[in-house]
Structure formats: C-alpha cells, structure tokens
Design an enzyme around this catalytic site. Structure first.
Site, PDB file in Angstrom:
ATOM      1  N   CYS A   1     -16.885  19.759  21.679  1.00 10.39           N
ATOM      2  CA  CYS A   1     -17.364  19.461  23.023  1.00 10.39           C
ATOM      3  C   CYS A   1     -16.617  20.345  24.021  1.00 10.39           C
ATOM      4  O   CYS A   1     -15.417  20.577  23.878  1.00 10.39           O
ATOM      5  CB  CYS A   1     -17.124  17.993  23.360  1.00 10.39           C
ATOM      6  SG  CYS A   1     -17.811  17.547  24.960  1.00 10.39           S
TER       7      CYS A   1
ATOM      8  N   ARG B   1     -20.696  12.268  20.915  1.00  7.70           N
ATOM      9  CA  ARG B   1     -20.857  12.505  22.330  1.00  7.70           C
ATOM     10  C   ARG B   1     -22.364  12.328  22.639  1.00  7.70           C
ATOM     11  O   ARG B   1     -23.178  13.213  22.351  1.00  7.70           O
ATOM     12  CB  ARG B   1     -20.396  13.928  22.692  1.00  7.70           C
ATOM     13  CG  ARG B   1     -19.975  14.140  24.159  1.00  7.70           C
ATOM     14  CD  ARG B   1     -21.095  13.930  25.116  1.00  7.70           C
ATOM     15  NE  ARG B   1     -20.664  14.024  26.514  1.00  7.70           N
ATOM     16  CZ  ARG B   1     -20.915  13.079  27.431  1.00  7.70           C
ATOM     17  NH1 ARG B   1     -21.541  11.975  27.105  1.00  7.70           N
ATOM     18  NH2 ARG B   1     -20.552  13.269  28.684  1.00  7.70           N
TER      19      ARG B   1
ATOM     20  N   HIS C   1       0.836  -1.210   0.000  1.00  9.83           N
ATOM     21  CA  HIS C   1       0.000   0.000   0.000  1.00  9.83           C
ATOM     22  C   HIS C   1       0.864   1.250   0.000  1.00  9.83           C
ATOM     23  O   HIS C   1       1.707   1.413   0.890  1.00  9.83           O
ATOM     24  CB  HIS C   1      -0.905  -0.010   1.245  1.00  9.83           C
ATOM     25  CG  HIS C   1      -1.825   1.170   1.332  1.00  9.83           C
ATOM     26  ND1 HIS C   1      -1.882   1.990   2.431  1.00  9.83           N
ATOM     27  CD2 HIS C   1      -2.723   1.671   0.443  1.00  9.83           C
ATOM     28  CE1 HIS C   1      -2.791   2.938   2.207  1.00  9.83           C
ATOM     29  NE2 HIS C   1      -3.321   2.764   1.010  1.00  9.83           N
TER      30      HIS C   1
ATOM     31  N   HIS D   1      -7.360   8.781  -3.492  1.00 10.44           N
ATOM     32  CA  HIS D   1      -8.125   7.584  -3.867  1.00 10.44           C
ATOM     33  C   HIS D   1      -9.221   7.857  -4.883  1.00 10.44           C
ATOM     34  O   HIS D   1      -9.791   6.931  -5.429  1.00 10.44           O
ATOM     35  CB  HIS D   1      -8.741   6.954  -2.612  1.00 10.44           C
ATOM     36  CG  HIS D   1      -7.718   6.458  -1.631  1.00 10.44           C
ATOM     37  ND1 HIS D   1      -7.296   7.213  -0.584  1.00 10.44           N
ATOM     38  CD2 HIS D   1      -7.033   5.293  -1.576  1.00 10.44           C
ATOM     39  CE1 HIS D   1      -6.386   6.533   0.105  1.00 10.44           C
ATOM     40  NE2 HIS D   1      -6.201   5.368  -0.476  1.00 10.44           N
TER      41      HIS D   1
HETATM   42  N1  MTE Z   1     -28.215  16.175  21.942  1.00  9.37           N
HETATM   43  C1  MTE Z   1     -28.917  15.171  22.507  1.00  9.37           C
HETATM   44  N2  MTE Z   1     -30.230  15.064  22.208  1.00  9.37           N
HETATM   45  N3  MTE Z   1     -28.328  14.279  23.339  1.00  9.37           N
HETATM   46  C2  MTE Z   1     -26.988  14.379  23.661  1.00  9.37           C
HETATM   47  O1  MTE Z   1     -26.470  13.548  24.413  1.00  9.37           O
HETATM   48  N4  MTE Z   1     -24.891  15.664  23.391  1.00  9.37           N
HETATM   49  C3  MTE Z   1     -24.429  17.043  23.219  1.00  9.37           C
HETATM   50  C4  MTE Z   1     -24.846  17.589  21.858  1.00  9.37           C
HETATM   51  N5  MTE Z   1     -26.232  17.334  21.605  1.00  9.37           N
HETATM   52  C5  MTE Z   1     -26.231  15.446  23.094  1.00  9.37           C
HETATM   53  C6  MTE Z   1     -26.906  16.313  22.213  1.00  9.37           C
HETATM   54  C7  MTE Z   1     -22.982  17.215  23.377  1.00  9.37           C
HETATM   55  S1  MTE Z   1     -22.397  17.348  24.962  1.00  9.37           S
HETATM   56  C8  MTE Z   1     -22.152  17.401  22.298  1.00  9.37           C
HETATM   57  S2  MTE Z   1     -20.521  17.747  22.512  1.00  9.37           S
HETATM   58  C9  MTE Z   1     -22.669  17.276  20.905  1.00  9.37           C
HETATM   59  O2  MTE Z   1     -24.065  16.966  20.863  1.00  9.37           O
HETATM   60  C10 MTE Z   1     -21.921  16.187  20.173  1.00  9.37           C
HETATM   61  O3  MTE Z   1     -22.369  16.087  18.856  1.00  9.37           O
HETATM   62  P1  MTE Z   1     -21.866  14.869  17.954  1.00  9.37           P
HETATM   63  O4  MTE Z   1     -22.094  13.590  18.710  1.00  9.37           O
HETATM   64  O5  MTE Z   1     -22.656  14.955  16.689  1.00  9.37           O
HETATM   65  O6  MTE Z   1     -20.403  15.093  17.713  1.00  9.37           O
HETATM   66 MO    MO Z   2     -20.144  17.876  24.866  1.00  9.27          MO
END
Ligand code: MTE
Ligand code: MO
Length: 470
Positions: free
Chosen positions: A185, A138, A40, A64
């Site tokens: 986050c 998250r 690769h 790619h």
């Molecule tokens: N929205 C919902 N409904 N539930 C969740 O747990 N996590 C939040 C946010 N929105 C969360 C949420 C947190 S703490 C973060 S950092 C981001 O979504 C993460 O978005 P991602 O998982 O798309 O990266």
């Molecule tokens: Mo977060």
C-alpha cells in the site's frame, strides 16, 4: 470424532485467554489447548491464534509440518467447526458491511468498516510467502458478493462499439501463468509521518505489505483476444473497475499506463489464485489485477471491467488520492492535477524484529535484527545497511530469502537479517536500516523531508529504538 459437539466461530473466538480457556481451530477441528500452552515449544507465540485458526501459523513456522505435531494437537480435540461456519450471513440490511468475510484474529485492524488491517511486523518476516489469512487487507468499500458461476469480466476498447465478456471458466481455459509478487500500500509506514505532523489516511505501521504467488492469465493475452491492436499509438492507459461500490453505486477504479499492460515483461496478471488457492474474498475473489512493481492501489480487486483508453481512470483514487506532494503543500494549496498518480513505488525497507520500543536479548554481545526490503518497478534489492550508532558504522545484512529473477522483473521482496555487536554499557539502542536497489537508488534519511499531506511514499530510513536485555 463425528459425535463431538459442534461450535460456531463466535463461540471459539470467545475462548481467547487463560480465564476463558484457549481454543483454536485447525481445518474442521476445534481444540482446547489451555493446558498445552505452557509447554508449547514456541512459547507464548501460540496465543496470537487464541480463539482463531492455527493454520496460517503452521505455514509461517514450517516446524509444524510433521505428523507428530498434528497428533499432539488432535489429543486436545473437543469438537468440530460448525459446517459452513466460514460462510457469512447477510442479516443486517442497514449495514453494507454485514456480508464482509470473517477475518483472522491476528490481523490488527486500523479500521473495521471498511476493513483495513495488518499483521504484527514480527510475524511478517517469518515467511517469504505471506499466508493468505495474514496478508494485509486494504478495502475502501464493502466486500462484494460474487457468485463465480455468474462472474463476468467486461472488456472495452475505446472507440470500438464492442464489449467482450469473459466468464471465469473462459479465463481458466486460457494459458495459466504464475508469478511471485509483493503488493504494498502507498500508505505503508504512514504512522511515522503522522508523528511529524498529522496527515489524512489510515495509521499504517510497517506491515501494509505482503508477498504471494499469483496465478491467472496475462492481461496482455486477454486484451489481444478482445481485439486490441498493440501497434495503435492512440491508447495510453488501461482502466480497471471493481465490483465493489458505495451507496451511490460508484465503484472503485484505477488505471495503469498502456506500456505496462502490453509489455511481455510486465507480467500483469488477471489472477484467480493466491498462493495456490482461489483468491480469498478480501483479496479480490474471483479475479483481481496483479500489476507487479506498481503501488497496491492499481491492483484492482473484484475486477468487473477493463477499458483501454486515451485517458487515465477518472476515479477519485486515480485523480485525487495516491499522489505525492512537497512537504510544504497543505490542504489549502494542494492541486491534485499537478502531481502524477503513483505507479512504481520507490525502494523501501523495514525492521520487523525486534519491534519499535520492544525489548531484544543480547546474546554473545550481539543482537539479531530482521526485516524486509523491496523496490518497485521490478528492481531487485542489492544491499541492506544497518547501523546502531546513527550512521557512524554500517553493517551489511545477509539475505535470508531472495528469489533469483533479475531486474526489471524482480517482483518479490527480500528478507534479510543481521547480528550486530552492541556496546556492553548500553540499556537501549536506536537501530536504523536502509536498502539499496539494482538502480542504486536508496532510501531518504529523514521522514521530515519527505512528509506529505496524504502520508504516502513513507520510505525514509527505518529507525526504531529498542531496549536491551542481558
Ligand atoms: N480494489 C478494489 N476493487 N477496491 C479497493 O478498495 N484497494 C486497493 C487495491 N485494490 C482496493 C482495490 C488498495 S489501496 C490496496 S493497497 C490493495 O488493493 C490492497 O490489496 P489487499 O487488500 O489484497 O492487500
Ligand atoms: Mo493502498
């Protein structure tokens, strides 16, 4: 090809080393690339996809995008992915997480239930847009199962006895807008704070961040359609509720200030597409709020309800989490009512290549350092400074990718790199990086002085030690 055997994702995942053989998938094809790996051109990098899909990496490494590459892969085809393999089976009623989607093997989980994972940092900066499958996840709760045909978004304006309901179809018929925005986050780079003193929270490295295009309708347009009078001074916040809930039925919730929701320059979206495709389940299918410039926690996924209100959301995550405190505040003295909820995030940067405690090759007496920088509130990165001698000499990095939107609507991160000469006698070196944004705000020098018990807002100079190879 249709008479080739059919394999499940689990069978493919079990072929992830030289011993078992290395299998990967691309679209519906299954490939045994064990023999190919040695030759690769990108070296061992390909092993990160072992037992999983190569597709997101082909997005990362544009080389790619060439029919010839596809032909080479096709010559290693051994079978087909089982139809519906990406659909989960809800078999285990005692496990609320059994309906969670399948994730790409390259996402390194900090926690599995709920699922929280980030990419190895060296991959993060390979592409300005983070591929959906590699975007950090998250979740606080299990991923809800939502049938897009039955999806409903409720909108309520406090004090008016009326709830307006939008279906996904109705949202899609409204004017569609696309923005490019970074989501981060509040706990990104928390692991550096944990080294100083323990904190409560997931051990995030520097990759709890990603950049994507988001398409959908403006929250502002939807609120006005639902009867919101934007001149009414009574309302101060817009609250969001997700469809995800815990065993007691409590849903995830958060809120943003009303000015952000109504400001034409605020670009707050009810998004149904991420990087041009329907938002994946982990990232909020079918609709999530994108609040550019504002902490990840307010970008509510699986959006179920919007409430225009005099008050902030009373959810745990708005009231008793995602707030900053002085370094000497501990769990006996902390008073969550005394700190405002985090909204706009401060300026941050991180070194992604090389990685901490890794090895970097010295070429022509220099090392190459690469990373990202970003600032909240729509500020733009104007400079990234890097030093190899503890700040005696600073070198200004070049921007490899930055979009041209001016502040205060600059929502995307900036990818940067620099080649810096190293002393011929050194065996290892400490690299520091700091960014400056368009308000001339810069990062604090030491993590010690910004330490807080939740481990949020960890934006000190990024400092890593690496070994030098000659
Ligand atoms: N929205 C919902 N409904 N539930 C969740 O747990 N996590 C939040 C946010 N929105 C969360 C949420 C947190 S703490 C973060 S950092 C981001 O979504 C993460 O978005 P991602 O998982 O798309 O990266
Ligand atoms: Mo977060």
């Amino acid at each position: 090809r249709s008479n080739l055997p059919v394999y499940s994702l689990d069978e493919i995942a079990a072929h992830n080393s030289k011993e078992t053989g290395i299998w990967v998938t691309y679209k519906e094809g299954v490939y045994n690339i064990t023999e190919f790996v040695e030759g690769h051109p990108g070296g061992n990098q390909i092993l990160i996809a072992a037992g999983s899909s190569v597709e997101p990496f082909w997005m990362l490494y544009g080389i790619h995008e060439n029919p010839h590459v596809y032909e080479i892969l096709e010559s290693y085809r051994i079978g087909n992915l089982k139809p519906d393999a990406m659909k989960h089976i809800t078999s285990d009623m005692s496990d609320p997480y059994s309906a969670d989607p399948k994730r790409h093997i390259a996402l390194k989980p900090a926690c599995v239930k709920p699922f929280n994972a980030e990419l190895p940092p060296e991959l993060l900066v390979e592409s300005f847009l983070t591929p959906n499958e590699l975007f950090y996840v998250r979740n606080h709760l299990p991923v809800p199962e939502i049938n897009p045909d039955n999806y409903e978004l409720e909108i309520e304006i406090e004090g008016k006895n009326k709830v307006t309901v939008f279906t996904l179809d109705q949202l899609k018929k409204m004017p569609k807008h696309t923005i490019t925005a970074t989501i981060m986050c509040a706990g990104n780079r928390r692991s550096e704070m944990i080294k100083i003193k323990p904190v409560k929270g997931l051990n995030w490295g520097a990759a709890a961040i990603g950049n994507a295009t988001w398409s959908g309708v403006y929250l502002r347009d939807v609120l006005l359609l639902a009867g919101m009078d934007e001149t009414d001074q009574k309302y101060k916040h817009v609250q969001f509720e997700g469809y995800d809930n815990d065993v007691t039925g409590k849903t995830y919730g958060a809120s943003i200030p009303i000015w952000k929701a109504l400001d034409r320059r605020g670009d707050v979206l009810l998004a149904y597409e991420m990087n041009g495709v329907p938002i994946p389940r982990d990232h909020g299918f079918p609709v999530r709020v994108i609040v550019p410039g504002i902490v990840g926690a307010r970008n509510v996924k699986w959006l179920g309800k919007i409430l225009v209100s005099e008050n902030e959301s009373d959810s745990h995550w708005q009231q008793n989490d995602y707030k900053g405190f002085s370094p000497s505040v501990d769990w006996d003295t902390v008073d969550f009512t005394k700190s405002p909820a985090i909204q706009e995030l401060p300026v941050i940067s991180a070194i992604c290549q090389p990685t901490a405690n890794g090895t970097v090759k010295v070429e022509d007496g220099k090392i190459t350092v690469k990373g990202y920088a970003w600032s909240g509130g729509g500020q733009k990165i104007v400079r990234v400074d890097v030093t190899l001698d503890g700040g005696k000499t600073w070198h200004v990095a070049k921007f490899d990718h930055q979009d041209s939107t001016p502040p205060p609507k600059h929502w995307s991160w900036t990818l940067w790199s620099i080649k810096i000469p190293v002393d011929a006698k050194l065996k290892s070196v400490e690299i520091w990086a700091k960014a400056v944004d368009s308000s001339y705000n810069t990062q604090p020098e030491n993590v010690e002085n910004i330490w807080n018990l939740r481990g949020v807002l960890s934006n000190a100079y990024h400092k890593i030690r690496v070994n030098l190879k000659r």
